[in-house]
Design a protein around this motif. Sequence first.
Motif, PDB file in Angstrom:
ATOM      1  N   PRO A  49       0.678  -1.116  -0.076  1.00  0.00           N
ATOM      2  CA  PRO A  49       0.223  -0.048   0.118  1.00  0.00           C
ATOM      3  C   PRO A  49       0.979   1.384   0.167  1.00  0.00           C
ATOM      4  O   PRO A  49       1.949   1.414   0.536  1.00  0.00           O
ATOM      5  CB  PRO A  49      -0.842  -0.004   1.420  1.00  0.00           C
ATOM      6  CG  PRO A  49       0.093  -0.763   2.277  1.00  0.00           C
ATOM      7  CD  PRO A  49       0.625  -2.027   1.345  1.00  0.00           C
ATOM      8  N   LEU A  50       0.391   2.136  -0.691  1.00  0.00           N
ATOM      9  CA  LEU A  50       1.278   3.613  -0.695  1.00  0.00           C
ATOM     10  C   LEU A  50       0.233   4.614  -0.351  1.00  0.00           C
ATOM     11  O   LEU A  50      -0.984   4.869  -1.022  1.00  0.00           O
ATOM     12  CB  LEU A  50       1.694   3.789  -2.055  1.00  0.00           C
ATOM     13  CG  LEU A  50       2.161   5.006  -2.266  1.00  0.00           C
ATOM     14  CD1 LEU A  50       3.419   5.235  -1.384  1.00  0.00           C
ATOM     15  CD2 LEU A  50       2.448   5.386  -3.774  1.00  0.00           C
ATOM     16  N   VAL A  51       0.181   5.277   0.592  1.00  0.00           N
ATOM     17  CA  VAL A  51      -0.369   6.043   1.281  1.00  0.00           C
ATOM     18  C   VAL A  51       0.298   7.548   1.181  1.00  0.00           C
ATOM     19  O   VAL A  51       1.137   7.701   1.865  1.00  0.00           O
ATOM     20  CB  VAL A  51      -1.095   5.853   2.574  1.00  0.00           C
ATOM     21  CG1 VAL A  51      -1.927   7.160   3.258  1.00  0.00           C
ATOM     22  CG2 VAL A  51      -1.934   4.808   2.601  1.00  0.00           C
ATOM     23  N   VAL A  52      -0.224   8.575   0.389  1.00  0.00           N
ATOM     24  CA  VAL A  52       0.474   9.919   0.497  1.00  0.00           C
ATOM     25  C   VAL A  52      -0.291  10.818   1.405  1.00  0.00           C
ATOM     26  O   VAL A  52      -1.560  11.219   1.384  1.00  0.00           O
ATOM     27  CB  VAL A  52       0.357  10.540  -0.838  1.00  0.00           C
ATOM     28  CG1 VAL A  52       1.003  11.657  -1.016  1.00  0.00           C
ATOM     29  CG2 VAL A  52       0.800   9.444  -2.184  1.00  0.00           C
ATOM     30  N   LEU A  53       0.662  11.300   2.271  1.00  0.00           N
ATOM     31  CA  LEU A  53      -0.059  12.263   3.538  1.00  0.00           C
ATOM     32  C   LEU A  53       0.325  13.642   3.180  1.00  0.00           C
ATOM     33  O   LEU A  53       1.675  13.952   2.678  1.00  0.00           O
ATOM     34  CB  LEU A  53       0.327  11.787   4.802  1.00  0.00           C
ATOM     35  CG  LEU A  53       0.145  10.460   5.409  1.00  0.00           C
ATOM     36  CD1 LEU A  53       0.374  10.219   6.417  1.00  0.00           C
ATOM     37  CD2 LEU A  53      -1.652  10.379   5.314  1.00  0.00           C
ATOM     38  N   VAL A  54      -0.362  14.508   3.182  1.00  0.00           N
ATOM     39  CA  VAL A  54       0.081  15.858   2.806  1.00  0.00           C
ATOM     40  C   VAL A  54       0.327  16.790   4.208  1.00  0.00           C
ATOM     41  O   VAL A  54      -0.769  17.019   4.984  1.00  0.00           O
ATOM     42  CB  VAL A  54      -0.921  16.685   1.794  1.00  0.00           C
ATOM     43  CG1 VAL A  54      -0.542  18.128   1.609  1.00  0.00           C
ATOM     44  CG2 VAL A  54      -1.047  15.895   0.593  1.00  0.00           C
ATOM     45  N   ASP A  55       1.624  16.926   4.523  1.00  0.00           N
ATOM     46  CA  ASP A  55       1.787  17.781   5.595  1.00  0.00           C
ATOM     47  C   ASP A  55       2.934  18.739   5.302  1.00  0.00           C
ATOM     48  O   ASP A  55       4.140  18.609   5.540  1.00  0.00           O
ATOM     49  CB  ASP A  55       2.228  16.644   6.788  1.00  0.00           C
ATOM     50  CG  ASP A  55       2.476  17.346   8.056  1.00  0.00           C
ATOM     51  OD1 ASP A  55       2.060  18.437   8.294  1.00  0.00           O
ATOM     52  OD2 ASP A  55       3.396  16.704   8.785  1.00  0.00           O
ATOM     53  N   ARG A  56       2.437  19.800   4.963  1.00  0.00           N
ATOM     54  CA  ARG A  56       3.238  21.122   4.624  1.00  0.00           C
ATOM     55  C   ARG A  56       4.241  21.281   5.668  1.00  0.00           C
ATOM     56  O   ARG A  56       5.329  21.457   5.409  1.00  0.00           O
ATOM     57  CB  ARG A  56       2.283  22.038   4.081  1.00  0.00           C
ATOM     58  CG  ARG A  56       1.763  21.795   2.569  1.00  0.00           C
ATOM     59  CD  ARG A  56       1.056  23.060   2.118  1.00  0.00           C
ATOM     60  NE  ARG A  56       0.356  22.682   1.062  1.00  0.00           N
ATOM     61  CZ  ARG A  56       0.435  22.673  -0.339  1.00  0.00           C
ATOM     62  NH1 ARG A  56       1.854  22.993  -0.517  1.00  0.00           N
ATOM     63  NH2 ARG A  56      -0.284  22.424  -1.045  1.00  0.00           N
ATOM     64  N   LYS A  57       3.532  21.590   6.856  1.00  0.00           N
ATOM     65  CA  LYS A  57       4.432  22.102   7.958  1.00  0.00           C
ATOM     66  C   LYS A  57       5.523  21.029   8.372  1.00  0.00           C
ATOM     67  O   LYS A  57       6.514  21.433   8.741  1.00  0.00           O
ATOM     68  CB  LYS A  57       3.594  22.131   9.397  1.00  0.00           C
ATOM     69  CG  LYS A  57       2.718  23.572   9.114  1.00  0.00           C
ATOM     70  CD  LYS A  57       1.802  23.578  10.356  1.00  0.00           C
ATOM     71  CE  LYS A  57       1.001  24.698  10.133  1.00  0.00           C
ATOM     72  NZ  LYS A  57       0.124  24.707  11.453  1.00  0.00           N
TER      73      LYS A  57
ATOM     74  N   ASP B 138      11.622  27.092   7.469  1.00  0.00           N
ATOM     75  CA  ASP B 138      10.445  27.699   8.670  1.00  0.00           C
ATOM     76  C   ASP B 138       9.117  27.518   8.226  1.00  0.00           C
ATOM     77  O   ASP B 138       8.630  27.744   7.206  1.00  0.00           O
ATOM     78  CB  ASP B 138      10.548  29.269   8.783  1.00  0.00           C
ATOM     79  CG  ASP B 138       9.493  29.754   9.748  1.00  0.00           C
ATOM     80  OD1 ASP B 138       9.181  28.888  10.737  1.00  0.00           O
ATOM     81  OD2 ASP B 138       9.257  30.906   9.668  1.00  0.00           O
ATOM     82  N   PRO B 139       8.182  26.719   8.789  1.00  0.00           N
ATOM     83  CA  PRO B 139       6.970  26.193   8.661  1.00  0.00           C
ATOM     84  C   PRO B 139       6.111  27.469   8.130  1.00  0.00           C
ATOM     85  O   PRO B 139       5.209  27.439   7.306  1.00  0.00           O
ATOM     86  CB  PRO B 139       6.599  25.465   9.537  1.00  0.00           C
ATOM     87  CG  PRO B 139       7.548  25.026  10.475  1.00  0.00           C
ATOM     88  CD  PRO B 139       8.577  25.890  10.213  1.00  0.00           C
ATOM     89  N   LYS B 140       6.000  28.468   9.038  1.00  0.00           N
ATOM     90  CA  LYS B 140       5.174  29.559   8.676  1.00  0.00           C
ATOM     91  C   LYS B 140       5.595  30.130   7.415  1.00  0.00           C
ATOM     92  O   LYS B 140       4.702  30.686   6.319  1.00  0.00           O
ATOM     93  CB  LYS B 140       5.638  30.667   9.839  1.00  0.00           C
ATOM     94  CG  LYS B 140       5.053  30.303  11.075  1.00  0.00           C
ATOM     95  CD  LYS B 140       5.161  31.320  12.079  1.00  0.00           C
ATOM     96  CE  LYS B 140       4.670  30.672  13.414  1.00  0.00           C
ATOM     97  NZ  LYS B 140       4.620  31.780  14.490  1.00  0.00           N
ATOM     98  N   ALA B 141       6.850  30.142   6.886  1.00  0.00           N
ATOM     99  CA  ALA B 141       7.241  30.824   5.718  1.00  0.00           C
ATOM    100  C   ALA B 141       6.751  29.951   4.604  1.00  0.00           C
ATOM    101  O   ALA B 141       6.367  30.323   3.336  1.00  0.00           O
ATOM    102  CB  ALA B 141       8.776  30.961   5.294  1.00  0.00           C
ATOM    103  N   ALA B 142       6.667  28.491   4.694  1.00  0.00           N
ATOM    104  CA  ALA B 142       6.017  27.636   3.788  1.00  0.00           C
ATOM    105  C   ALA B 142       4.646  27.676   3.587  1.00  0.00           C
ATOM    106  O   ALA B 142       4.159  27.660   2.673  1.00  0.00           O
ATOM    107  CB  ALA B 142       6.385  26.166   4.304  1.00  0.00           C
ATOM    108  N   GLU B 143       4.004  28.235   4.686  1.00  0.00           N
ATOM    109  CA  GLU B 143       2.500  28.492   4.507  1.00  0.00           C
ATOM    110  C   GLU B 143       2.432  29.786   3.834  1.00  0.00           C
ATOM    111  O   GLU B 143       1.195  29.731   3.187  1.00  0.00           O
ATOM    112  CB  GLU B 143       1.785  28.553   6.142  1.00  0.00           C
ATOM    113  CG  GLU B 143       1.482  27.315   6.676  1.00  0.00           C
ATOM    114  CD  GLU B 143       0.666  27.712   7.876  1.00  0.00           C
ATOM    115  OE1 GLU B 143       0.370  28.853   8.395  1.00  0.00           O
ATOM    116  OE2 GLU B 143       0.841  26.793   8.754  1.00  0.00           O
TER     117      GLU B 143
END
Length: 138
Positions: free
Chosen positions: A91-99, A108-113
Amino acid sequence: MKRTYAQQPRRYTGRATVLAGVLVALALAYTYPVRVYLNQQSDIARIEAAQQAQRELIGDLTEEAALWDDPEYVKIQARERFFMVLPGESPLVVLVDRKGAARDAGVDPKAAERAPQPWYDTLWSSVQAANEPDRAGR
């Protein structure tokens, strides 16, 4: 010689007044039943429209229930909804977690947002992050 004038006929006679009164009384007497009739007709139209919508919904649900009789459809739904796989498959599950991805890449996670990067920049930063030695000391 004295002029005589013909008398003007009276505009409303007693009969005309009584007839007008009867017509007004009849109009007032029929107003309420006509209003009730029109309200009933609008209620009937509304209920028939609701019944038609229910019939369409029942038809759609019947078609969907018929799909569940097909074993292939059940397999597809199990794969999509519950992430089930056949024996031997990975199984391949793609999770989207930008931070989390930004934190792992050292950004920096805030800059990525605030400013999402194009896909090729994200790909390149993940290649660079994979090339760096493991930070956890493994």
